[in-house]
Write a protein that holds these residues in place. Structure first.
Motif: not given
Length: 201
Positions: A79-89, A91-100, A113-121
């Motif tokens: 389950f993901v709270v998308i609004e919180n995820l958007r807020y977390t992301l 501050t970061y630049d998607p054109e940089k090589p990052l994952y969370l 990054m834990s697969g069970g928690a989900g992760y973002v590229l």
């Protein structure tokens, strides 16, 4: 990530809740259905989970790369709270090589990054992940999906970004909710016994 047997028991609940808040949602499976699901050329089963992840990201890179800045991988029990995820992301630049995600430190130098928690590229991380397999720099060295992906991220110079909130608390949670809501009893400490000799005996 889902499978045919989970569409009614799990995945439909994602479709009716938090998935509605995403810009785009793809349900990756081993078969194509009118749910709808995307058929990946891989069999179901835990031993094939990393191949499923590889094929999913390759499919996204080929067909949907320019439709988003960030790419969330989540299983059908997440389950993901998308609004919180958007807020977390934000501050970061998607054109940089990052994952969370929820960072674990064993086995991989920079952690993974834990697969069970989900992760973002980020978009650039997705490009590099696919490039890693196209060029042979990344290999299928383990069936443990999240750790294997973390190794490829390290090889391709994709950096783990900090996903904690302003108070330093984790925002990605790999365990079921009761683990966080119910106080966990402390783990028993091993006993230590000291023997003291008296009078040389």
């Amino acid at each position: 990530m889902t499978g045919p047997k989970n569409l009614e028991s799990r995945t439909k609940h994602i479709r009716e809740t938090w998935a509605k808040r995403c810009n785009k949602v793809l349900y990756m499976s081993s078969v194509e259905t009118d749910f709808p699901t995307v058929k990946l050329n891989v069999s179901e089963g835990r031993e094939n989970l990393y191949w499923k992840t590889i094929r999913a990201f390759q499919y996204i890179h080929q067909h949907h790369l320019d439709e988003a800045d960030w790419f969330l991988k989540a299983d059908d029990d997440t389950f993901v709270v998308i609004e919180n995820l958007r807020y977390t992301l934000s501050t970061y630049d998607p054109e940089k090589p990052l994952y969370l995600g929820r960072r674990f430190t064993p086995f991989i130098s920079q952690g993974y990054m834990s697969g069970g928690a989900g992760y973002v590229l980020s978009k650039e991380a997705l490009r590099r992940f696919v490039e890693g397999f196209d060029t042979g720099k990344c290999t299928h060295f383990s069936n443990i999906e999240d750790m294997a992906l973390g190794k490829c991220m390290e090889t391709m110079k994709v950096e783990p970004a900090d996903s904690r909130d302003v108070k330093g608390r984790q925002t990605f949670h790999p365990f079921p909710p009761d683990h966080y809501l119910i106080r966990q009893p402390p783990r028993p400490r091993p006993c230590s016994v000291a023997f003291v000799s008296r009078g040389g005996k």
